[in-house]
Design a protein around this motif. Structure first.
Motif, PDB file in Angstrom:
ATOM      1  N   HIS A  51       0.809  -1.218   0.000  1.00 52.40           N
ATOM      2  CA  HIS A  51       0.000   0.000   0.000  1.00 52.40           C
ATOM      3  C   HIS A  51       0.846   1.273   0.000  1.00 52.40           C
ATOM      4  N   SER A  54      -0.352   4.364  -2.031  1.00 48.22           N
ATOM      5  CA  SER A  54      -1.692   4.896  -1.769  1.00 48.22           C
ATOM      6  C   SER A  54      -1.613   6.310  -1.201  1.00 48.22           C
ATOM      7  N   TYR A  57      -1.228   6.442   2.635  1.00 49.15           N
ATOM      8  CA  TYR A  57      -0.127   5.696   3.235  1.00 49.15           C
ATOM      9  C   TYR A  57       0.482   6.401   4.458  1.00 49.15           C
TER      10      TYR A  57
END
Length: 135
Positions: A51, A54, A57
Motif C-alpha cells: 500500500h 496509496s 499511506y
C-alpha cells in the motif's frame, strides 16, 4: 458577493473530495492488525509495501507507529521492535520509525543487561547459601 460564493463552494467540494481520498480502508487496518498480532510481525512489511503508493499511506504509517508505542507502553518491547523494524523496512525515510526502533532496541539492551545482572546475583546468593549449608 455572488462571485465569492461560487469559488468558495468549489473549494469546499474539492477539499471534501480530497479528504475522503485520504481515509485508510477498514480492510487495510484489519490486515495490519492481523499482521501485528503475529509474534515478530512477519507479514507487516509486505502489507505496508503493498500500500506504499496509496494517498493515505502516511496515515497508515502513523497508525502503525501509534500501535508500536502502545506495545512499548504495555512492555512488549520485542514485538514493538519487530513492528518498528517492519515500518523502517517499508520506508527508510520515516525518521520517526527509525527513532522508535533505536529507542526500543536500547530499552531491550538495558532490560537484557538488568536480567543478566539479576541472574548473576541470584547465582551468587545460591552459591553462598550452598556454602553456608555445607559448613
Amino acid at each position: 458577493m455572488k462571485n465569492r460564493i461560487v469559488p468558495f463552494c468549489l473549494f469546499l467540494l474539492l477539499s471534501t473530495w480530497l479528504s475522503a481520498q485520504a481515509v485508510v480502508p477498514e480492510d487495510v487496518y484489519r490486515s495490519v492488525d492481523s499482521a501485528m498480532s503475529e509474534q515478530g510481525a512477519p507479514g507487516l512489511t509486505r502489507v505496508l509495501q503493498n500500500h506504499a503508493g496509496s494517498p493515505w499511506y502516511p496515515r497508515l504509517e502513523s497508525y502503525v507507529i501509534k500501535r508500536a508505542r502502545q506495545q512499548v507502553a504495555a512492555n512488549d518491547l520485542d514485538q514493538a521492535r519487530a513492528v518498528s523494524l517492519a515500518l523502517v523496512d517499508a520506508n527508510l525515510d520515516n525518521q520517526e520509525a527509525v527513532e522508535l526502533y533505536q529507542s526500543v532496541s536500547e530499552a531491550i539492551t538495558k532490560r537484557d543487561a538488568q536480567e543478566k545482572k539479576k541472574a548473576e546475583q541470584d547465582a551468587i546468593a545460591a552459591h553462598k547459601a550452598q556454602v553456608a549449608d555445607s559448613k
